[in-house]
Design a protein around this motif. Structure first.
Motif, mmCIF file in Angstrom:
data_model
loop_
_atom_site.group_PDB
_atom_site.id
_atom_site.type_symbol
_atom_site.label_atom_id
_atom_site.label_comp_id
_atom_site.label_asym_id
_atom_site.label_seq_id
_atom_site.Cartn_x
_atom_site.Cartn_y
_atom_site.Cartn_z
ATOM 1 N N PRO A 592 0.890 -1.199 0.279
ATOM 2 C CA PRO A 592 0.111 0.059 0.024
ATOM 3 C C PRO A 592 0.688 1.277 0.142
ATOM 4 N N ALA A 595 1.470 3.689 -2.875
ATOM 5 C CA ALA A 595 0.766 5.084 -3.339
ATOM 6 C C ALA A 595 1.501 6.351 -2.898
ATOM 7 N N THR A 608 -5.201 4.405 -2.763
ATOM 8 C CA THR A 608 -4.808 3.395 -1.565
ATOM 9 C C THR A 608 -6.067 2.691 -1.599
#
Length: 861
Positions: A592, A595, A608
């Motif tokens: 994640p 991002a 996200t």
């Protein structure tokens, strides 16, 4: 009369051999480049063919999934066979012997100083087990074969290059961990090794350390009994183990597959080099054309006498064509020999870079000299045909005139009109290419624009010479007073000749300018994209495409002072859109934190959101094409894994060029749907320092953490931009080097034009010397004339090339190359260097003119 024509042609050719010499050199260089390229690539093909033929067993058995022959898969280890496969194969009818082999290219070998022992030419580093099949291509020349996990054998070329000796320790880095072993033996190739670095372990160590699976193999080498053909043996094995159980290849099929992989690379190199040879031929055409035009003009009286005593126009034409034929034959034959020398030189150059090519494998196909000679002769004859026609039109009355020809003060009206039309078409083509909304049509317009604008400039050259040379002369020549004015008038005396001479230089410099603009724009666009999109402080990856090993990733993740580390891998899958359209694709599986590391502009949703276990993102072009909106579900069939439905939680903009069109999923989603042994390793790591950390200290810490793994490069954003600039620069330097051949031929054209012009103006030079022009002033006049012709060609070439480059950049903007950057230092440097080229080209003609005897020159006709 035909015998007379032939004798006359031979006599004229020998009489003017000095004047023909530079044209012959142009033919020689062009033919040498063609023949050298063909001999070099044929020799490389022979080298690889011998290697593949020797190393291939009668039948090779390998895993079905390894059908693409990739021994460096993204998961860090090759496809494997169970040990029972060897016994299965051994039981097949006609099998004399079946031996398991282990080969992995997913390794890095370093010495005790942590220096990479791999090739620097792009050849792979190979680790495997020492077996009987290796004896076909290698023999142990020092020490002995490895006998346990602490011993390793290395090939002699690698040992020599890196100064390795028996007893030295090598560390082999593989996905299973490090293998530390001392060199027990050195094996020498009995055929040419093209440059791979090879290490051997005993079979048990290879299985455990390279594959992480005791008893497993990557392939089985099968030898046939006497009287059993390879095809029959293959069929027998298929019957015994099942036709679809394994991948089966005969020696010929294996060699052909390997040859195809290498051949695609060699073909690209071959055609690129032949393309530059074609450019050299094109430039040579102007040189030969100018040479024969001037020779015909200087022999006007002689040709008129031939006509007066009975020679018809066809015989005169044939006489000049035969001279051109003789020039082509002599230049081409010498070019073939020079081409062989060039090929040997290239082989030596590759050898110094680590790719070993033996002259024992030097391959000269019968077609190579034939192609070279035919090309050289045809180009020479075609180039001389127009001057030959002019010679055929000389009337008998020309015998009453003084030899030579008055200057052609004006380019023909028809020629000027045609040149303007062609240039206009080229300009329209370049404009339409720049304004195109799709790459396909835009490329066609760009090609049309380049071709027509080039031809247009060549045709319109004499018209431009009349104006541009005057402007250049006002700046460059007028400060030299009367000598400068004389040089200007000489350059303007025959606009066709000046235009043709400058055109040869124009072509090479146009290509240089075009590529400089495109290269600079590529770097500027990538730099802007990195500044705008990359948030990560550090980027870790391999320049040779090796995936990041787990232990290297772990070393970075456990380092203190980092805010986060993001692993980026690509997972193969078949994606089916809601409209039922399916396509094979690669999904970017990341953490994640990606991002944060890459700032993607969003069309819909948040980046996200794509990292939930059951979610994904798609690019805006894909979404528009298939009518996808947030919340829609895509069916994703992971290669080697499960098939699931993933919800579109984000749509990324495809405006930028970074990761354009990539579909993202989370690493968690990839692990949930792809078995661990099938999951690709990351090909890149991104990291960012904690707030408050010193950039210099954090950067050094990251480098220290990765120091044990020299196969990976650690760069901050500044270094990454510089690396990109260096890569483009290296590519451009190679191209400039190849274009140098065309520029050399163009310089010869300037030398030849000046030399013949001096001969043509012998009496005029004598008269100027008689009325007070000093030798120094005479030499300066000729040098200035050369400089202004060179600057004229450079101005046309650089202007034309920048137009091409701007059109190409605007077209490539559709693919993300949005920044136009004109490399003014390069352009101005090349323009200034052209003046030096002009000075250099005039040295010999000016020296010869200065040594003329004044009385003899005045008496000359």
């Amino acid at each position: 009369m035909s015998n007379t024509v032939l004798k006359t042609s031979r006599r004229n050719f020998v009489a003017h051999k000095g004047r023909m010499a530079l044209s012959a050199i142009a033919v020689l260089l062009s033919v040498a480049f063609v023949c050298g390229t063909l001999v070099f690539t044929d020799t490389m093909n022979t080298t690889f063919d011998k290697l593949f033929a020797v190393t291939s067993s009668d039948v090779t058995v390998s895993p079905k999934e390894g059908k693409d022959g990739d021994e460096t898969p993204e998961r860090g280890r090759p496809e494997m066979l169970s040990g029972s496969a060897v016994e299965q194969v051994r039981k097949a009818e006609g099998v004399k012997n079946a031996e398991g082999g282990v080969v992995s290219m997913s390794v890095t070998v370093v010495n005790s100083k942590n220096e990479n022992m791999g090739s620097t030419t792009g050849a792979p580093t190979i680790a495997g087990n020492w077996n009987d099949n290796e004896l076909k291509s290698m023999k142990i020349t020092s020490g002995h074969a490895p006998r346990g996990p602490t011993e390793v054998m290395v090939d002699a070329d690698t040992a020599e290059k890196h100064h390795l000796a028996l007893g030295d320790e090598l560390r082999t880095i593989a996905i299973t961990g490090d293998i530390r072993a001392k060199i027990s033996g050195i094996a020498t190739f009995t055929v040419t090794n093209p440059g791979a670095a090879i290490v051997y372990f005993d079979t048990a160590t290879s299985q455990t350390a390279l594959l992480g699976s005791p008893g497993a193999f990557t392939h089985v080498n099968v030898t046939a009994k006497d009287g059993v053909s390879d095809e029959q043996l293959k069929q027998n094995i298929a019957t015994a183990v099942g036709a679809d159980t394994y991948k089966l290849q005969t020696a010929k099929e294996a060699a052909d597959a390997n040859r195809k992989d290498v051949g695609s690379f060699l073909d690209v190199m071959k055609y690129v080099m032949l393309g530059f040879a074609g450019i050299a031929f094109l430039v040579g055409i102007f040189l030969i054309f100018n040479t024969f035009s001037m020779l015909v003009a200087q022999r006007t009286r002689e040709i008129g006498l031939m006509r007066a005593i009975g020679a018809n126009s066809g015989q005169v034409l044939k006489s000049v064509v035969v001279e051109a034929f003789l020039l082509g034959v002599v230049g081409s034959i010498l070019g073939v020999g020079a081409g062989v020398g060039l090929a040997i030189g290239l082989m030596e150059l590759m050898g110094s870079m680590g790719m070993h090519l033996s002259t024992d494998d030097l391959t000269i196909a019968w077609t190579t000299p034939v192609v070279g000679i035919v090309l050289g002769v045809v180009v020479t004859v075609v180039s001389a045909f127009v001057p030959a026609r002019r010679a055929g039109k000389v009337s008998p009355m020309a015998a009453l005139r003084e030899s030579g020809t008055p200057g052609d003060k004006k380019a023909g009206v028809v020629r000027a009109g045609l040149g303007l039309v062609l240039t206009g078409i080229g300009g329209v083509g370049l404009y339409l290419a720049a304004a195109a909304e799709k790459a396909g049509p835009g490329s066609a317009w760009l090609g049309l624009g380049v071709v027509f604008s080039l031809i247009g400039f060549i045709v319109i050259g004499p018209l431009l010479a009349a104006g541009v040379v005057r402007v250049l002369s006002g700046v460059v020549l007028r400060p030299f007073g009367s000598v400068g004015r004389l040089a200007e008038r000489n350059a303007l005396r025959n606009p066709r000749r000046t235009g043709a001479t400058a055109a040869a230089l124009m072509i090479g410099l146009a290509l240089v300018a075009c590529l400089s603009v495109v290269g600079s724009s590529m770097v500027a666009s990538a730099t802007e994209e990195l500044d705008k999109s990359v948030g990560a402080d550090y980027i870790v990856n391999s320049e040779t495409g090796q995936p990041v090993l787990p232990q290297a990733e772990q070393a970075l993740r456990t380092m203190k002072g980092l805010d986060h580390v993001t692993a980026y891998r690509e997972v193969a899958a078949k994606v089916t859109a809601p409209d039922g359209t399916s396509e094979e694709d690669g999904l970017g599986a990341t953490d994640p934190t990606y991002a944060k590391d890459i700032r993607r502009k969003m069309v819909a949703g948040e980046h996200t959101a794509a990292y939930d276990k059951d979610s994904m993102s798609v690019g805006s072009e894909y979404a528009t094409k298939h009518g996808i909106k947030l919340g829609d579900e895509l069916t994703v069939a992971f290669t080697g894994g499960t098939t699931v439905k993933l919800k579109v939680a984000a749509i990324t903009s495809d405006e930028g060029n970074l990761d354009k069109g990539m579909k993202y999923i989370s690493t968690e989603a990839a692990r949930a749907n792809v078995p661990a042994d099938k999951l690709p390793l990351p090909f890149m790591l991104l990291a960012s320092a904690q707030d408050g950390q010193s950039d210099t200290a954090a950067y050094q810490s990251v480098k220290t953490a990765m120091a044990e793994y020299p196969q990976y490069k650690v760069r901050n954003q500044t270094d990454y931009k510089q690396a990109l600039k260096d890569q483009v620069g290296q590519l451009l330097n190679m191209v400039y080097g190849l274009l140098g051949l065309a520029i050399i031929v163009a310089v010869l054209g300037v030398v030849n034009t000046l030399a013949l012009s001096v001969v043509e103006r012998t009496r005029e030079i004598g008269l100027m010397r008689a009325i007070g022009l000093s030798r120094r002033q005479l030499r300066r006049m000729i040098r200035l004339e050369s400089v202004v012709i060179a600057l004229f060609g450079a101005l046309l070439g650089l202007g034309l090339g920048m137009g091409w480059g701007i059109g190409a950049q605007q077209l490539l903007a559709l693919q993300g190359l949005k920044v136009l950057e004109i490399p003014w230092p390069t352009i101005l440097g090349v323009f200034a260097a052209s003046a030096l080229v002009g000075l250099f080209a005039a040295l010999v003609p000016a020296f010869r003119a200065g040594r003329m005897n004044v009385l003899n020159a005045i008496a000359s006709e």
